[in-house]
Design an enzyme around this catalytic site. Structure first.
Site, PDB file in Angstrom:
ATOM      1  CG  HIS A  52     -22.163  68.177  56.753  1.00 17.78           C
ATOM      2  ND1 HIS A  52     -21.522  68.157  57.979  1.00 17.78           N
ATOM      3  CD2 HIS A  52     -23.446  68.532  57.018  1.00 17.78           C
ATOM      4  CE1 HIS A  52     -22.374  68.503  58.924  1.00 17.78           C
ATOM      5  NE2 HIS A  52     -23.550  68.725  58.379  1.00 17.78           N
ATOM      6  CB  CYS A  53     -18.336  63.541  57.327  1.00 14.02           C
ATOM      7  SG  CYS A  53     -16.922  64.033  56.335  1.00 14.02           S
ATOM      8  CG  MET A  54     -15.362  66.523  62.191  1.00 13.48           C
ATOM      9  SD  MET A  54     -14.320  65.620  63.344  1.00 13.48           S
ATOM     10  CE  MET A  54     -15.539  64.554  64.131  1.00 13.48           C
ATOM     11  CB  THR A  55     -13.302  67.656  57.539  1.00 12.19           C
ATOM     12  OG1 THR A  55     -13.167  66.373  56.916  1.00 12.19           O
ATOM     13  CG2 THR A  55     -12.779  67.604  58.964  1.00 12.19           C
ATOM     14  NE  ARG A  56     -12.715  63.812  53.540  1.00 10.28           N
ATOM     15  CZ  ARG A  56     -12.159  62.697  53.068  1.00 10.28           C
ATOM     16  NH1 ARG A  56     -12.799  61.969  52.187  1.00 10.28           N
ATOM     17  NH2 ARG A  56     -10.967  62.329  53.487  1.00 10.28           N
TER      18      ARG A  56
END
Length: 485
Positions: A28-32
């Site tokens: 995951h990244c900041m939003t996904r």
């Protein structure tokens, strides 16, 4: 949201992406939530979009489910636990899916995008430290301006500056890791750049300075170290590999760094700083208008990743990047456009619900939910959002031309989240005022442009109606894969 709800979201999403057997990787990244898949055709995109926790779905070399900041960090471990608990192990899935994944990447990724992703993979892990140290530096500056806690200010300066003084080492470590070398050797070669003893070395008739070349020199040095290391692995006998390979890697790469890369990278770094200053000093509003207006398309195409080394170089060289506050205006235009969509489509409960969920993140500078959940699927509002970003960027650019420069001491945040990281050549107060007014301009122009030009009569007829429960906010064209950030 409780852990039980996060577990429920993960359980809902898993069958919609083909089940545990279809998963090869979870990240995951900041939003996904980013999922590697064996077979992308098994993804039920419409069903995913209809889920109340999903703000958007992006297809690239991975399937990216936009859940928003905070939520994604809590759902991901629950999702991983479900996949790990299946009868098929992650390693087995990775082995079976490796060939398909590689083929899909070769089809869908251009050499430029692959290179930019690698650059991003080097610098993105450094962002949390940049943010933390940047905020601490800002706190120290605030205390200095207020004349408070004089004994604490030097300690805060040491805490904030320690990472930046060694950032070349971290860049070298990550570069070697990304390009398939031994990370510690990449860090060792990059450490030469910040070693005080380089002041005794002369290259091209010029005495070197510690830190010369900065992150660009570290990136080049570590990339060279990877090349030398791989060459050594091919030709050095296995019995001597443990002694010869690291020695030759550090020696050859280190000498080239001292007698070539540091000087060249230093010249490039200086040129970047000079260009950024001249661009805003002489280009002013026009330069800001172009930069602010083009940033959302760059994000959509993934080309914004090319700016990460530039931002980092400016922060290392000048203490802040003057480009980020201008580019952050694109997010302001996006927020204004989304607000106008909310007002215009007052009968469309699905789209309005998506905007209500995504708008707080948009105000804090996380624009992906609004981009992929609202403006990009609708089409025209994406363009008018860019117009809002252009005017906001032009406003800040105008003040730069007038001598009031605004910068950010770290990369990553934008929107309201950028306020604690602001710094300017005329003090923190003016920097905050200029940036805040720029946000207002971006919001206002994005709203007005979208309200007036964002919808045709046909679009209003099609979308300004009560949506069925669970219906997707996006039009039919949203089923097409959207470019990844």
């Amino acid at each position: 949201m409780s852990d039980a709800k996060h577990s429920a979201i993960a359980a809902d999403l898993l069958p919609l992406v083909g089940g545990a057997r279809n998963i090869t990787s979870v990240a995951h990244c900041m939003t996904r939530l980013r999922l590697g898949l064996r077979d992308a055709s098994l993804v039920q995109e419409k069903a995913l979009m209809a889920h109340p926790a999903v703000l958007g779905v992006v297809r690239d070399d991975t399937c990216q489910i936009v859940l928003g900041p905070g939520t994604v960090a809590r759902v991901t471990p629950e999702f991983e636990a479900l996949v790990a608990g299946s009868s098929v192990t992650a390693d087995a899935l990775a082995d079976r899916g490796a060939a398909l994944k590689a083929a899909r990447k070769a089809r869908n990724a251009t050499p430029l995008k692959l290179f930019l992703r690698r650059i991003a993979n080097i610098f993105v892990p450094l962002i949390p430290a940049l943010i933390g140290c940047g905020i601490i530096a800002g706190l120290g500056g605030l205390l200095t301006n207020l004349g408070r806690a004089p004994a604490l200010v030097p300690a805060l300066a040491a805490v904030a500056s320690g990472f930046m003084s060694l950032i070349a080492v971290f860049v070298g470590h990550n570069t070697a890791k990304e390009f398939g070398g031994t990370p510690v050797l990449g860090g060792a070669v990059a450490a030469i750049i910040v070693y005080a003893g380089v002041a005794k070395v002369t290259a091209f008739g010029v005495t070197l300075a510690p830190g010369q070349g900065g992150v660009l020199g570290a990136l080049g040095a570590a990339a060279l170290a990877v090349y030398v290391e791989k060459w050594c692995r091919r030709w050095v006998p296995e019995s001597l590999d443990v002694l010869v390979t690291p020695t030759l890697t550090v020696l050859i790469s280190g000498l080239v760094t001292l007698f070539g890369l540091m000087y060249v990278a230093g010249e490039v770094s200086t040129a970047i700083g000079t260009f950024a200053d001249r661009l805003l000093t002489h280009g002013g509003a026009g330069a800001g208008f172009v930069l602010g207006g083009l940033f959302l398309p760059l994000v959509m195409l993934g080309l914004h990743q090319a700016l990460i080394p530039i931002h980092t170089t400016l922060i290392e060289q000048q203490g802040y990047t003057v480009l980020l506050p201008i580019l952050a205006m694109a997010g302001a235009g996006q927020v204004g456009a989304a607000t106008a969509v909310y007002v215009r489509l007052r009968h469309n409960t699905a789209i309005r619900s998506t905007i209500r969920s995504a708008l707080p993140a948009g105000l804090l500078g996380v624009g992906e939910p609004l981009i992929y959940g609202v403006s990009l699927p609708l089409g025209r509002p994406f363009v008018t959002a860019c117009v809002g970003g252009a005017f906001g960027g032009g406003f800040i650019g105008l003040f730069s031309m007038l001598g009031d420069k605004v910068g950010s001491t770290a990369i990553g945040p934008s929107g309201w989240a950028l306020f604690p990281l602001l710094q300017g050549n005329r003090g923190l107060g003016e920097a905050i005022a200029v940036y805040g007014c720029g946000l207002v301009v971006g919001y206002a122009v994005g709203f007005l442009a979208t309200y007036v030009f964002g919808f045709s009569r046909q679009m209003l007829t099609e979308f300004n109606a009560e949506a069925a429960p669970g219906a997707s906010a996006a039009p039919a064209s949203a089923d097409e894969p959207a470019p990844a950030r």
